[in-house]
Design an enzyme around this catalytic site. Structure first.
Site, PDB file in Angstrom:
ATOM      1  N   HIS A 129       0.857  -1.182   0.000  1.00 52.65           N
ATOM      2  CA  HIS A 129       0.000   0.000   0.000  1.00 52.65           C
ATOM      3  C   HIS A 129       0.898   1.239   0.000  1.00 52.65           C
ATOM      4  CE1 HIS A 129      -2.733   3.048   1.713  1.00 52.65           C
ATOM      5  NE2 HIS A 129      -3.744   2.273   1.385  1.00 52.65           N
ATOM      6  N   ASP A 201       2.872  -3.594   8.114  1.00 54.90           N
ATOM      7  CA  ASP A 201       1.636  -2.860   7.891  1.00 54.90           C
ATOM      8  C   ASP A 201       0.489  -3.817   8.213  1.00 54.90           C
ATOM      9  OD1 ASP A 201      -0.620  -1.597   6.970  1.00 54.90           O
ATOM     10  OD2 ASP A 201       0.129  -1.230   4.944  1.00 54.90           O
ATOM     11  N   GLN A 204      -4.682  -4.186   7.097  1.00 53.66           N
ATOM     12  CA  GLN A 204      -5.628  -5.170   6.585  1.00 53.66           C
ATOM     13  C   GLN A 204      -5.547  -6.501   7.326  1.00 53.66           C
ATOM     14  OE1 GLN A 204      -8.019  -4.667   4.489  1.00 53.66           O
ATOM     15  NE2 GLN A 204      -7.444  -2.624   3.804  1.00 53.66           N
ATOM     16  N   LYS A 227     -10.188   0.872  10.339  1.00 54.77           N
ATOM     17  CA  LYS A 227     -10.369  -0.447   9.726  1.00 54.77           C
ATOM     18  C   LYS A 227     -10.661  -1.515  10.784  1.00 54.77           C
ATOM     19  CE  LYS A 227      -7.194   0.636   5.931  1.00 54.77           C
ATOM     20  NZ  LYS A 227      -8.190   1.011   4.935  1.00 54.77           N
ATOM     21  N   CYS A 369      -4.769   2.487  -3.671  1.00 56.65           N
ATOM     22  CA  CYS A 369      -3.505   3.015  -3.123  1.00 56.65           C
ATOM     23  C   CYS A 369      -2.406   1.968  -3.192  1.00 56.65           C
ATOM     24  CB  CYS A 369      -3.693   3.502  -1.687  1.00 56.65           C
ATOM     25  SG  CYS A 369      -4.782   4.919  -1.540  1.00 56.65           S
TER      26      CYS A 369
END
Length: 434
Positions: A129, A201, A204, A227, A369
């Site tokens: 991302h 990261d 997600q 999220k 993104c």
């Protein structure tokens, strides 16, 4: 409402939602007339608030006051709640006792902060991302192309780290385009073998899978409240203290200092060092409430629920002529509840507008993104992403598949402009919100 109140007695995985969400019964207007229950398949962008989170925020708001700076009882309460939120987050992700829980705005903010602290080059994959691409460009960013298999990808990363030393390996935990999981324990071991740290990261990943920072050997983990069913403007960077203590303050201002004179300042240590100004106490409390609520759901129940729904969605879409799913390593690794697809003959923007306007289904269209990854998977063109969550059920999946089938077989029932917007668009917007 407690975290345990969010659980639902499931007759079968995927049959019913796993948790109560704000707006679960929202009715939205259709261009063809009438309304439909909104099917939210855009959790990968921003998830709705858990009822448990909204309840915790409502409970906290009467006590909201200045954090760390007031003697009034609400200020004492707010300070205690803010610091308790760090402990809840740390426990949820299995942080080490000496790790810092740095409250930030979101994962993008977390990586921009970490970029000011990294004492050397950063290696990352091309599938990331933008939040895990752009902040490193001023830090000697070195991009490695993901291979055709997971093993080939690991080999490429190992070769790059062996070629020239790096300070940090920055990787996603789960692709925000394909949902596929990366082997974090192996990546952490690989990075450490070559003298680098690893930053993940988790934007997600954390909403869908349990992450144990210490057990996996991660040095840094970033994720966003919006999220994680806590859309109140807070995220976190969790990880080792030394780099953060040595970095310049992320913002210069009150709360980040021990002493200020006309000519200079003595800065404090992290986390306060990087949280100048009045912090987002409401966001931190909300994020902690979300962590508590997810921790109350057995990990195996959440995984089974998601696998059932994702499998049903993938099978339903691939059975339709002209529909293709985007994948990195097709069938090779596990994936979170997210599917990105294309429909022959229909631009992604039109598909998304059609699903919303005629069926009351929310999805995402674009390049998510992650432009370099879309360059690889779909020649830089846009696609459609359906992302599932705790509030999703089989009926939601079936509505999406049926709507895409109707599009493939008969085309849209409404007219759409060159920009793929419904024309006319008779749907009224809620009064008072616009």
């Amino acid at each position: 409402m407690t975290a345990h109140d969010t659980l639902v007695d499931l007759p079968a995985a995927g049959a019913e939602p796993l948790a109560a969400l704000v707006g679960a019964d929202l009715q939205v207007p259709l261009v063809t007339g009438g309304t439909a229950r909104y099917v939210n398949l855009d959790h990968g962008a921003s998830a709705p608030a858990l009822q448990a989170v909204a309840g915790r925020v409502a409970e906290f708001l009467p006590h909201y006051a200045s954090v760390h700076r007031g003697a009034g009882f609400p200020s004492i309460t707010s300070t205690a709640a803010y610091e308790a939120a760090r402990r809840s987050v740390a426990a949820f992700v299995g942080a080490r006792p000496d790790d810092v829980v740095q409250v930030v705005r979101n994962a993008t903010d977390a990586f921009n902060l970490l970029a000011t602290a990294v004492p050397g080059d950063v290696v990352h994959l091309d599938l990331e991302h933008h939040a895990n691409l752009l902040p490193w460009r001023e830090r000697g960013s070195r991009v490695v192309a993901a291979g055709s298999t997971v093993a080939a990808t690991l080999s490429a990363l190992e070769a790059e780290l062996a070629r020239t030393p790096a300070a940090l390996l920055a990787v996603t935990g789960a692709s925000n385009v394909t949902g596929e999981l990366l082997p974090l324990a192996e990546l952490a071991a690989l990075a450490h073998r070559h003298g680098a740290r690893i930053a993940v990261d988790g934007a997600q990943l954390v909403p869908h899978r349990r992450v144990d920072v210490a057990a996996l050997g991660l040095d840094y983990l970033a994720f966003s409240g919006h999220k994680l069913y806590a859309p109140y403007g807070a995220g976190v960077l969790v990880g080792r203290r030394d780099w953060l203590d040595a970095a310049p303050p992320y913002l210069a201002g009150g709360g980040a200092v021990r002493r200020v004179t006309v000519g200079g300042a003595v800065w404090t240590t992290s986390p306060a060092r990087h949280e100048a100004g009045t912090p987002n106490a409401v966001g931190a409390v909300a994020l902690a409430a979300a962590c508590d609520a997810l921790a109350a759901i057995p990990a195996e129940v959440q995984e089974a629920h998601e696998r059932d729904l994702r499998g049903r969605l993938a099978a339903g879409l691939t059975a339709l002529p002209g529909v293709r799913l985007l994948t990195l390593w097709d069938g090779e690794v596990d994936a979170v509840g997210l599917v990105t697809f294309t429909v022959d003959g229909f631009p992604a923007e039109l598909v998304a507008q059609y699903l919303s306007a005629e069926h009351g289904i929310g999805v995402r269209d674009g390049r998510f993104c992650a432009h370099p990854l879309l360059d690889r998977l779909h020649d830089g063109r846009t696609a459609v992403r359906a992302s599932l969550g705790l509030g999703s059920a089989r009926g939601d999946v079936d509505r999406l598949v049926a709507a895409v089938r109707a599009l493939v077989e008969s085309g849209p029932a409404w007219t759409y402009s060159d920009e793929h917007l419904p024309v006319p668009d008779p749907r009224p917007l809620p009064l008072g919100l616009v």
